[in-house]
Design a protein around this motif. Structure first.
Motif, PDB file in Angstrom:
ATOM      1  N   VAL A  18       0.843  -1.197   0.000  1.00  0.00           N
ATOM      2  CA  VAL A  18       0.000   0.000   0.000  1.00  0.00           C
ATOM      3  C   VAL A  18       0.876   1.245   0.000  1.00  0.00           C
ATOM      4  CG1 VAL A  18      -1.734   1.310   1.283  1.00  0.00           C
ATOM      5  CG2 VAL A  18      -1.954  -1.170   1.069  1.00  0.00           C
ATOM      6  N   SER A  19       1.911   1.231   0.804  1.00  0.00           N
ATOM      7  CA  SER A  19       2.811   2.375   0.883  1.00  0.00           C
ATOM      8  C   SER A  19       3.486   2.648  -0.461  1.00  0.00           C
ATOM      9  CB  SER A  19       3.863   2.126   1.967  1.00  0.00           C
ATOM     10  OG  SER A  19       4.771   3.187   2.028  1.00  0.00           O
ATOM     11  N   ALA A  20       3.949   1.601  -1.121  1.00  0.00           N
ATOM     12  CA  ALA A  20       4.642   1.778  -2.407  1.00  0.00           C
ATOM     13  C   ALA A  20       3.694   2.320  -3.478  1.00  0.00           C
ATOM     14  CB  ALA A  20       5.243   0.450  -2.863  1.00  0.00           C
ATOM     15  N   VAL A  21       2.495   1.734  -3.574  1.00  0.00           N
ATOM     16  CA  VAL A  21       1.553   2.160  -4.618  1.00  0.00           C
ATOM     17  C   VAL A  21       1.073   3.583  -4.358  1.00  0.00           C
ATOM     18  CG1 VAL A  21      -0.720   1.722  -5.646  1.00  0.00           C
ATOM     19  CG2 VAL A  21       0.831  -0.188  -5.176  1.00  0.00           C
ATOM     20  N   THR A  22       0.633   3.849  -3.137  1.00  0.00           N
ATOM     21  CA  THR A  22       0.102   5.182  -2.842  1.00  0.00           C
ATOM     22  C   THR A  22       1.202   6.242  -2.874  1.00  0.00           C
ATOM     23  OG1 THR A  22       0.223   4.803  -0.450  1.00  0.00           O
ATOM     24  CG2 THR A  22      -1.877   4.301  -1.554  1.00  0.00           C
ATOM     25  N   GLY A  23       2.401   5.881  -2.457  1.00  0.00           N
ATOM     26  CA  GLY A  23       3.521   6.812  -2.519  1.00  0.00           C
ATOM     27  C   GLY A  23       3.862   7.178  -3.957  1.00  0.00           C
ATOM     28  N   HIS A  24       3.841   6.175  -4.845  1.00  0.00           N
ATOM     29  CA  HIS A  24       4.114   6.440  -6.255  1.00  0.00           C
ATOM     30  C   HIS A  24       3.036   7.347  -6.849  1.00  0.00           C
ATOM     31  CE1 HIS A  24       5.597   5.874 -10.299  1.00  0.00           C
ATOM     32  NE2 HIS A  24       4.349   5.623 -10.663  1.00  0.00           N
ATOM     33  N   LEU A  25       1.774   7.042  -6.549  1.00  0.00           N
ATOM     34  CA  LEU A  25       0.679   7.861  -7.079  1.00  0.00           C
ATOM     35  C   LEU A  25       0.761   9.288  -6.554  1.00  0.00           C
ATOM     36  CD1 LEU A  25      -2.176   5.210  -6.827  1.00  0.00           C
ATOM     37  CD2 LEU A  25      -1.056   6.034  -8.920  1.00  0.00           C
ATOM     38  N   PHE A  26       1.094   9.441  -5.286  1.00  0.00           N
ATOM     39  CA  PHE A  26       1.262  10.776  -4.700  1.00  0.00           C
ATOM     40  C   PHE A  26       2.385  11.529  -5.407  1.00  0.00           C
ATOM     41  CE2 PHE A  26       3.424  13.509  -1.548  1.00  0.00           C
ATOM     42  CZ  PHE A  26       2.407  14.427  -1.317  1.00  0.00           C
ATOM     43  N   GLY A  27       3.476  10.825  -5.685  1.00  0.00           N
ATOM     44  CA  GLY A  27       4.610  11.434  -6.373  1.00  0.00           C
ATOM     45  C   GLY A  27       4.259  11.944  -7.766  1.00  0.00           C
ATOM     46  N   LEU A  28       3.274  11.314  -8.396  1.00  0.00           N
ATOM     47  CA  LEU A  28       2.811  11.768  -9.712  1.00  0.00           C
ATOM     48  C   LEU A  28       1.838  12.944  -9.606  1.00  0.00           C
ATOM     49  CD1 LEU A  28       2.071   8.342 -11.466  1.00  0.00           C
ATOM     50  CD2 LEU A  28       3.947   9.921 -11.989  1.00  0.00           C
ATOM     51  N   GLY A  29       1.412  13.229  -8.369  1.00  0.00           N
ATOM     52  CA  GLY A  29       0.421  14.287  -8.172  1.00  0.00           C
ATOM     53  C   GLY A  29      -1.010  13.792  -8.232  1.00  0.00           C
ATOM     54  N   ALA A  30      -1.195  12.464  -8.198  1.00  0.00           N
ATOM     55  CA  ALA A  30      -2.541  11.885  -8.244  1.00  0.00           C
ATOM     56  C   ALA A  30      -3.216  12.016  -6.886  1.00  0.00           C
ATOM     57  CB  ALA A  30      -2.478  10.413  -8.640  1.00  0.00           C
ATOM     58  N   ASN A  31      -4.517  12.194  -6.932  1.00  0.00           N
ATOM     59  CA  ASN A  31      -5.328  12.246  -5.714  1.00  0.00           C
ATOM     60  C   ASN A  31      -6.204  11.000  -5.685  1.00  0.00           C
ATOM     61  OD1 ASN A  31      -6.550  13.333  -3.363  1.00  0.00           O
ATOM     62  ND2 ASN A  31      -8.266  14.034  -4.605  1.00  0.00           N
ATOM     63  N   LEU A  32      -6.118  10.233  -4.598  1.00  0.00           N
ATOM     64  CA  LEU A  32      -6.936   9.037  -4.471  1.00  0.00           C
ATOM     65  C   LEU A  32      -8.343   9.401  -4.028  1.00  0.00           C
ATOM     66  CD1 LEU A  32      -4.144   7.707  -4.551  1.00  0.00           C
ATOM     67  CD2 LEU A  32      -5.017   6.042  -2.921  1.00  0.00           C
ATOM     68  N   ARG A  33      -9.310   8.788  -4.682  1.00  0.00           N
ATOM     69  CA  ARG A  33     -10.702   8.905  -4.273  1.00  0.00           C
ATOM     70  C   ARG A  33     -11.051   7.585  -3.589  1.00  0.00           C
ATOM     71  NH1 ARG A  33     -13.341  13.608  -6.638  1.00  0.00           N
ATOM     72  NH2 ARG A  33     -15.309  12.566  -6.279  1.00  0.00           N
ATOM     73  N   ASP A  34     -12.035   6.851  -4.046  1.00  0.00           N
ATOM     74  CA  ASP A  34     -12.353   5.559  -3.427  1.00  0.00           C
ATOM     75  C   ASP A  34     -11.208   4.585  -3.661  1.00  0.00           C
ATOM     76  OD1 ASP A  34     -14.811   6.541  -2.658  1.00  0.00           O
ATOM     77  OD2 ASP A  34     -15.888   5.687  -4.349  1.00  0.00           O
ATOM     78  N   ALA A  35     -10.832   3.861  -2.605  1.00  0.00           N
ATOM     79  CA  ALA A  35      -9.733   2.900  -2.700  1.00  0.00           C
ATOM     80  C   ALA A  35     -10.024   1.701  -1.810  1.00  0.00           C
ATOM     81  CB  ALA A  35      -8.410   3.549  -2.281  1.00  0.00           C
ATOM     82  N   THR A  36      -9.553   0.530  -2.233  1.00  0.00           N
ATOM     83  CA  THR A  36      -9.675  -0.679  -1.422  1.00  0.00           C
ATOM     84  C   THR A  36      -8.365  -1.451  -1.486  1.00  0.00           C
ATOM     85  OG1 THR A  36     -10.526  -2.059  -3.223  1.00  0.00           O
ATOM     86  CG2 THR A  36     -12.158  -0.922  -1.879  1.00  0.00           C
ATOM     87  N   PHE A  37      -8.104  -2.196  -0.424  1.00  0.00           N
ATOM     88  CA  PHE A  37      -6.968  -3.105  -0.381  1.00  0.00           C
ATOM     89  C   PHE A  37      -7.430  -4.346   0.356  1.00  0.00           C
ATOM     90  CE2 PHE A  37      -3.389  -5.078   1.792  1.00  0.00           C
ATOM     91  CZ  PHE A  37      -2.534  -5.307   0.722  1.00  0.00           C
ATOM     92  N   ALA A  38      -7.042  -5.504  -0.149  1.00  0.00           N
ATOM     93  CA  ALA A  38      -7.397  -6.755   0.524  1.00  0.00           C
ATOM     94  C   ALA A  38      -6.345  -7.809   0.245  1.00  0.00           C
ATOM     95  CB  ALA A  38      -8.756  -7.251   0.048  1.00  0.00           C
ATOM     96  N   VAL A  39      -6.052  -8.598   1.264  1.00  0.00           N
ATOM     97  CA  VAL A  39      -5.240  -9.796   1.099  1.00  0.00           C
ATOM     98  C   VAL A  39      -6.220 -10.921   0.801  1.00  0.00           C
ATOM     99  CG1 VAL A  39      -3.721 -11.438   2.257  1.00  0.00           C
ATOM    100  CG2 VAL A  39      -3.403  -8.990   2.610  1.00  0.00           C
ATOM    101  N   MET A  40      -5.939 -11.658  -0.266  1.00  0.00           N
ATOM    102  CA  MET A  40      -6.793 -12.774  -0.661  1.00  0.00           C
ATOM    103  C   MET A  40      -5.902 -13.995  -0.836  1.00  0.00           C
ATOM    104  SD  MET A  40      -9.545 -10.883  -3.147  1.00  0.00           S
ATOM    105  CE  MET A  40      -8.377 -10.461  -4.411  1.00  0.00           C
TER     106      MET A  40
END
Length: 174
Positions: A18-40
């Motif tokens: 989660v940290s890697a994905v969201t950190g990368h998106l933040f670095g691009l200037g992206a703003n997260l709206r609805d988000a989910t994460f699950a271990v399956m």
């Protein structure tokens, strides 16, 4: 003007996803709206609707995510999001329902059919088999939007169905 994208990843579960994905998106200037994460099982899934800044195409987002070590071996898909990002009235969670006990084929189908009969919308669903050390139970958690005039009858139907199947049901209004 910003654009919307759906970012989806599926890969082996590991610390820092989660940290890697969201950190990368933040670095691009992206703003997260609805988000989910699950271990399956031993895999993990992350999905998010993102507002991308001007000049950042979905291909660049996908390529950048693919370069992250935490996403090695991942299935990554970034596509334009063409739906309204603002949730409508059917996305307002009015109740949480948890059904647990022994796993049975068709259990989610049977319970979700009851919600449909009462015109309830399933907003979120989480189901998992708990390890033996935690009782080995199958737990399903529904977050639903129930019409007020049907809520009591719907929840009774879900509880009665669960009971006939030897399961427990707990519901709470929000």
């Amino acid at each position: 003007m910003s654009s919307l994208a759906l970012v989806s990843t599926f890969c082996p579960d590991r610390v820092g996803l989660v940290s890697a994905v969201t950190g990368h998106l933040f670095g691009l200037g992206a703003n997260l709206r609805d988000a989910t994460f699950a271990v399956m099982g031993s895999g993990a899934e992350f999905s998010a609707v993102c507002e991308l800044p001007d000049g950042v195409p979905v291909g660049e987002v996908q390529e950048g995510l693919a370069s992250l070590p935490e996403l090695a071996g991942a299935q990554i898909k970034v596509t334009p999001f063409d739906f309204d990002p603002n949730p409508g009235p059917l996305a307002r969670i009015t109740h949480r329902v948890e059904v647990s006990g022994g796993d049975q084929p068709g259990l989610i189908a049977r319970l979700s059919e009851i919600f449909t009969q009462f015109e309830a919308n399933i907003v979120r669903l989480d189901a998992q088999t708990l390890p033996e050390r935690e009782g080995g139970r199958y737990v399903i958690r529904f977050a639903v939007s129930l019409p007020p005039e049907r809520a009591g009858t719907c929840l009774s139907a879900v509880a009665n169905t669960a009971e006939t199947m030897g399961l427990t049901c707990v519901a709470e209004a929000l």
